[in-house]
Design a protein around this motif. Sequence first.
Motif, PDB file in Angstrom:
ATOM      1  N   ILE A 114     -61.099 -65.496 -69.078  1.00 10.84           N
ATOM      2  CA  ILE A 114     -61.939 -65.909 -69.923  1.00 10.84           C
ATOM      3  C   ILE A 114     -63.337 -65.088 -70.043  1.00 10.84           C
ATOM      4  N   GLY A 115     -63.836 -64.722 -68.855  1.00 11.48           N
ATOM      5  CA  GLY A 115     -64.995 -63.687 -68.977  1.00 11.48           C
ATOM      6  C   GLY A 115     -64.466 -62.320 -69.787  1.00 11.48           C
ATOM      7  N   MET A 116     -63.500 -62.078 -69.365  1.00  9.81           N
ATOM      8  CA  MET A 116     -63.095 -60.749 -70.341  1.00  9.81           C
ATOM      9  C   MET A 116     -62.708 -61.043 -71.975  1.00  9.81           C
ATOM     10  N   LEU A 117     -62.313 -62.099 -72.213  1.00  6.61           N
ATOM     11  CA  LEU A 117     -62.169 -62.461 -73.498  1.00  6.61           C
ATOM     12  C   LEU A 117     -63.525 -62.355 -74.123  1.00  6.61           C
ATOM     13  N   SER A 118     -64.721 -62.725 -73.366  1.00  6.43           N
ATOM     14  CA  SER A 118     -65.953 -62.848 -73.904  1.00  6.43           C
ATOM     15  C   SER A 118     -66.570 -61.153 -73.966  1.00  6.43           C
ATOM     16  N   VAL A 119     -66.183 -60.628 -73.143  1.00  7.70           N
ATOM     17  CA  VAL A 119     -66.483 -59.269 -73.070  1.00  7.70           C
ATOM     18  C   VAL A 119     -65.671 -58.488 -74.288  1.00  7.70           C
ATOM     19  N   ILE A 120     -64.709 -58.673 -74.439  1.00  9.01           N
ATOM     20  CA  ILE A 120     -63.854 -57.954 -75.635  1.00  9.01           C
ATOM     21  C   ILE A 120     -64.115 -58.238 -76.911  1.00  9.01           C
ATOM     22  N   TRP A 121     -64.352 -59.733 -76.996  1.00  3.53           N
ATOM     23  CA  TRP A 121     -65.070 -60.180 -78.501  1.00  3.53           C
ATOM     24  C   TRP A 121     -66.477 -59.670 -78.592  1.00  3.53           C
ATOM     25  N   GLY A 122     -67.158 -59.484 -77.645  1.00  6.54           N
ATOM     26  CA  GLY A 122     -68.826 -58.799 -77.893  1.00  6.54           C
ATOM     27  C   GLY A 122     -68.630 -57.483 -78.071  1.00  6.54           C
ATOM     28  N   VAL A 123     -67.811 -56.572 -77.615  1.00  8.11           N
ATOM     29  CA  VAL A 123     -67.694 -55.321 -77.707  1.00  8.11           C
ATOM     30  C   VAL A 123     -66.967 -55.044 -79.049  1.00  8.11           C
ATOM     31  N   TYR A 124     -65.881 -55.979 -79.366  1.00  5.99           N
ATOM     32  CA  TYR A 124     -65.457 -55.753 -80.922  1.00  5.99           C
ATOM     33  C   TYR A 124     -66.464 -56.213 -81.867  1.00  5.99           C
ATOM     34  N   TRP A 129     -74.945 -60.083 -76.185  1.00 10.71           N
ATOM     35  CA  TRP A 129     -74.906 -61.087 -75.162  1.00 10.71           C
ATOM     36  C   TRP A 129     -73.296 -61.611 -74.630  1.00 10.71           C
ATOM     37  N   PRO A 130     -72.473 -61.501 -75.409  1.00 13.84           N
ATOM     38  CA  PRO A 130     -71.170 -61.763 -74.805  1.00 13.84           C
ATOM     39  C   PRO A 130     -70.678 -60.946 -73.746  1.00 13.84           C
ATOM     40  N   PRO A 131     -70.646 -59.840 -74.033  1.00 13.26           N
ATOM     41  CA  PRO A 131     -70.148 -58.818 -73.109  1.00 13.26           C
ATOM     42  C   PRO A 131     -70.930 -58.964 -71.595  1.00 13.26           C
ATOM     43  N   LEU A 132     -72.241 -59.174 -71.828  1.00 15.74           N
ATOM     44  CA  LEU A 132     -73.258 -59.309 -70.533  1.00 15.74           C
ATOM     45  C   LEU A 132     -72.769 -60.603 -69.906  1.00 15.74           C
ATOM     46  N   PHE A 133     -72.644 -61.739 -70.725  1.00 15.43           N
ATOM     47  CA  PHE A 133     -72.268 -63.135 -69.965  1.00 15.43           C
ATOM     48  C   PHE A 133     -70.788 -62.808 -69.470  1.00 15.43           C
ATOM     49  N   GLY A 134     -69.863 -62.351 -70.240  1.00 17.22           N
ATOM     50  CA  GLY A 134     -68.390 -62.016 -69.923  1.00 17.22           C
ATOM     51  C   GLY A 134     -68.565 -61.223 -68.710  1.00 17.22           C
ATOM     52  N   ALA A 135     -69.100 -60.282 -68.513  1.00 16.47           N
ATOM     53  CA  ALA A 135     -68.954 -59.108 -67.420  1.00 16.47           C
ATOM     54  C   ALA A 135     -69.623 -60.217 -66.189  1.00 16.47           C
ATOM     55  N   ALA A 136     -70.779 -60.853 -66.470  1.00 19.24           N
ATOM     56  CA  ALA A 136     -71.140 -61.730 -65.190  1.00 19.24           C
ATOM     57  C   ALA A 136     -70.116 -62.658 -64.823  1.00 19.24           C
TER      58      ALA A 136
END
Length: 172
Positions: A114-124, A129-136
């Motif tokens: 789920i965190g990776m989905l946030s990372v991917i979305w944020g980078v896309y 904030w989504p990649p930072l939150f997702g990475a955490a």
Amino acid sequence: MTIERTIASAFQMDEETWARHANPWSVWTRNTVLPLLILAFWSRVWLGLWSLLPIAVAGIWTWINPRLFVRPESTENWASKAVLGERVWLNRKAVPVPGRHRRAPKILSACSGIGMLSVIWGVYALEVWPPLFGAAVVYLSKLWFLDRMVWLYEDMKDMAPEYRSWLYTEES
């Protein structure tokens, strides 16, 4: 075949590679993979098609990291036991793990996903904030997962001769 086994197969993790990956330097430097991948994919903004170069470098680092370091002199440490526990977890179809160890790794892997989905979305979307939150979330989940793998290894090391053979010290 489990998703973990599929990933290990994709990385061509043989006995020697697993032994090298049990080096604490390999375990700890593996934490550089996600930020490098994030920056590499984000670099498309600055580099355009040249971003394929840092993406390739990050991909190569991901593949080479478990092979880069020598076998550790001892596997009597947290990081090495985490890798040994991952091997036990991968082998759970052949040598079943106790019930108390079955749920947490699955939940933690799902949280990491789920965190990776946030990372991917944020980078896309080029949102910070989504990649930072997702990475955490990914790091918290993965490190907790690794801690569970240490516990799993400690509980399972005497269940198969192969498992016990992975544990050694400088004197051994």
